[in-house]
Design an enzyme around this catalytic site. Structure first.
Site, PDB file in Angstrom:
ATOM      1  N   HIS A  28       3.529  -1.952   8.254  1.00 19.97           N
ATOM      2  CA  HIS A  28       3.464  -0.813   9.181  1.00 19.97           C
ATOM      3  C   HIS A  28       2.106  -0.850   9.886  1.00 19.97           C
ATOM      4  CE1 HIS A  28       0.977   1.029   6.100  1.00 19.97           C
ATOM      5  NE2 HIS A  28       1.981   1.009   5.230  1.00 19.97           N
ATOM      6  N   HIS A  31      -1.027  -1.722   7.922  1.00 15.29           N
ATOM      7  CA  HIS A  31      -1.254  -3.161   7.704  1.00 15.29           C
ATOM      8  C   HIS A  31      -1.754  -3.821   8.991  1.00 15.29           C
ATOM      9  CE1 HIS A  31       2.048  -2.299   4.669  1.00 15.29           C
ATOM     10  NE2 HIS A  31       1.114  -2.836   3.905  1.00 15.29           N
ATOM     11  N   ASP A 144      -6.055   3.051  -0.385  1.00 16.26           N
ATOM     12  CA  ASP A 144      -6.039   2.803  -1.830  1.00 16.26           C
ATOM     13  C   ASP A 144      -7.491   2.666  -2.287  1.00 16.26           C
ATOM     14  OD1 ASP A 144      -3.011   2.377  -2.358  1.00 16.26           O
ATOM     15  OD2 ASP A 144      -3.436   1.186  -0.580  1.00 16.26           O
TER      16      ASP A 144
HETATM   17  P1  AMP Z   1       0.469  -2.701   0.306  1.00 14.62           P
HETATM   18  O1  AMP Z   1       1.357  -3.596   1.100  1.00 14.62           O
HETATM   19  O2  AMP Z   1       0.945  -1.292   0.199  1.00 14.62           O
HETATM   20  O3  AMP Z   1       0.038  -3.299  -1.012  1.00 14.62           O
HETATM   21  O4  AMP Z   1      -0.856  -2.589   1.161  1.00 14.62           O
HETATM   22  C1  AMP Z   1      -1.550  -3.745   1.577  1.00 14.62           C
HETATM   23  C2  AMP Z   1      -2.893  -3.321   2.083  1.00 14.62           C
HETATM   24  O5  AMP Z   1      -2.719  -2.414   3.176  1.00 14.62           O
HETATM   25  C3  AMP Z   1      -3.721  -2.588   1.029  1.00 14.62           C
HETATM   26  O6  AMP Z   1      -5.058  -3.025   1.108  1.00 14.62           O
HETATM   27  C4  AMP Z   1      -3.580  -1.152   1.434  1.00 14.62           C
HETATM   28  O7  AMP Z   1      -4.685  -0.351   1.061  1.00 14.62           O
HETATM   29  C5  AMP Z   1      -3.496  -1.271   2.940  1.00 14.62           C
HETATM   30  N1  AMP Z   1      -2.863  -0.090   3.513  1.00 14.62           N
HETATM   31  C6  AMP Z   1      -1.656   0.434   3.213  1.00 14.62           C
HETATM   32  N2  AMP Z   1      -1.437   1.567   3.905  1.00 14.62           N
HETATM   33  C7  AMP Z   1      -2.537   1.763   4.682  1.00 14.62           C
HETATM   34  C8  AMP Z   1      -2.933   2.763   5.621  1.00 14.62           C
HETATM   35  N3  AMP Z   1      -2.148   3.809   5.912  1.00 14.62           N
HETATM   36  N4  AMP Z   1      -4.140   2.642   6.214  1.00 14.62           N
HETATM   37  C9  AMP Z   1      -4.954   1.587   5.921  1.00 14.62           C
HETATM   38  N5  AMP Z   1      -4.639   0.621   5.044  1.00 14.62           N
HETATM   39  C10 AMP Z   1      -3.453   0.696   4.436  1.00 14.62           C
END
Ligand code: AMP
Length: 253
Positions: A28, A31, A144
């Site tokens: 999204h 990312h 996170d």
């Molecule tokens: P995930 O795919 O959920 O493991 O996230 C991958 C990376 O994207 C991680 O470093 C998350 O902290 C970051 N991330 C997910 N959602 C957001 C957001 N809304 N804003 C900024 N970074 C994000």
């Protein structure tokens, strides 16, 4: 963009700065912000797409995790990713896999307490990805915040040769932090979930608790913690969906 589905085929070009953005897919705009920041500083931009079963406690959360490889591939390509690495679970954790990174310190409270084994899964997979890709820089989201603190601790404690970069939380127009799990919220649940950013905006634990309770959102925790600076962090369940969010507190960098 080169797409690599197997560790044996992974051959990261070693020219200039290699940057890494680890993800679990269901990409999204949050990312995309990581990709944009990483693109600007990397000569070779590697994104990984791996739903890391080891960091999920609840099997239904893992089963319900959205997966759409073709959509993710298109988003990564449009974001300027050079190499998309998406290994299979059994190759990352083959039979006989038995070595884990067990982070203490900053990993112990909040998410670490609410989701036993979560940060062990995160730290282990990130160390594996750092070893496989060997990036100089790796980007993570402030969304996170505890994860960022755990990974900075991992890098420090194990003398890893990678620098962690942090990107601010990307929110929807209504203030809700973007998350792959938001897709599972009904219209009504999403309205209730908006209490989370409203609660955080107070910058005050007691006021935040009152706002969440008034909205019928029962928090797992609302705590001030030192996650890369003083941070007000919330985890709350809205219907079946557990959401986390945080804000840096005033004076934080
Ligand atoms: P995930 O795919 O959920 O493991 O996230 C991958 C990376 O994207 C991680 O470093 C998350 O902290 C970051 N991330 C997910 N959602 C957001 C957001 N809304 N804003 C900024 N970074 C994000």
């Amino acid at each position: 963009m080169i797409v690599v589905r197997s560790i044996t085929e992974l051959d990261v070009p070693r020219r200039g700065v290699v940057g890494l953005v680890p993800t679990m897919g269901a990409l999204h705009v949050g990312h995309e912000a990581l990709f944009a920041a990483a693109r600007a500083e990397s000569d070779v931009l590697v994104a990984t797409l791996f739903v890391n079963a080891a960091q999920f406690g609840e099997t239904n959360d893992l089963a319900a995790y959205p997966r759409d490889f073709e959509r993710d591939e298109a988003i990564a390509r449009a974001a300027g990713v050079d190499l998309l690495f998406a290994p299979e679970h059994d190759e990352m954790y083959p039979p006989g896999f038995a070595t884990w990174v067990e982070p203490g310190g900053v990993a112990l409270g909040l998410e670490g307490a609410a989701r036993p084994g979560h940060f062990r899964g995160v730290a282990t997979v990130c160390l594996k990805l750092f070893n496989l890709v060997r990036p100089q820089l790796a980007w993570f989201g402030r969304k996170d915040a505890q994860q960022v603190a755990v990974l900075k601790q991992l890098v420090r404690d194990l003398n890893l040769d990678v620098e962690i970069r942090v990107v601010p939380t990307v929110r929807g127009e209504d203030g809700l932090a973007l998350s792959s799990r938001n897709e599972r919220l009904s219209h009504d649940e999403r309205s209730r979930a908006l209490a989370i950013p409203r609660a955080l905006a107070t910058g005050d634990r007691e006021q935040a608790l009152a706002i969440l309770r008034a909205a019928g959102v029962e928090p797992d925790y609302v705590e001030v913690a030192d996650f890369d600076g003083p941070t007000l962090a919330v985890a709350a369940r809205v219907g079946d969906v557990r959401l986390i969010d945080n804000v840096p507190l005033r004076g934080a960098s």
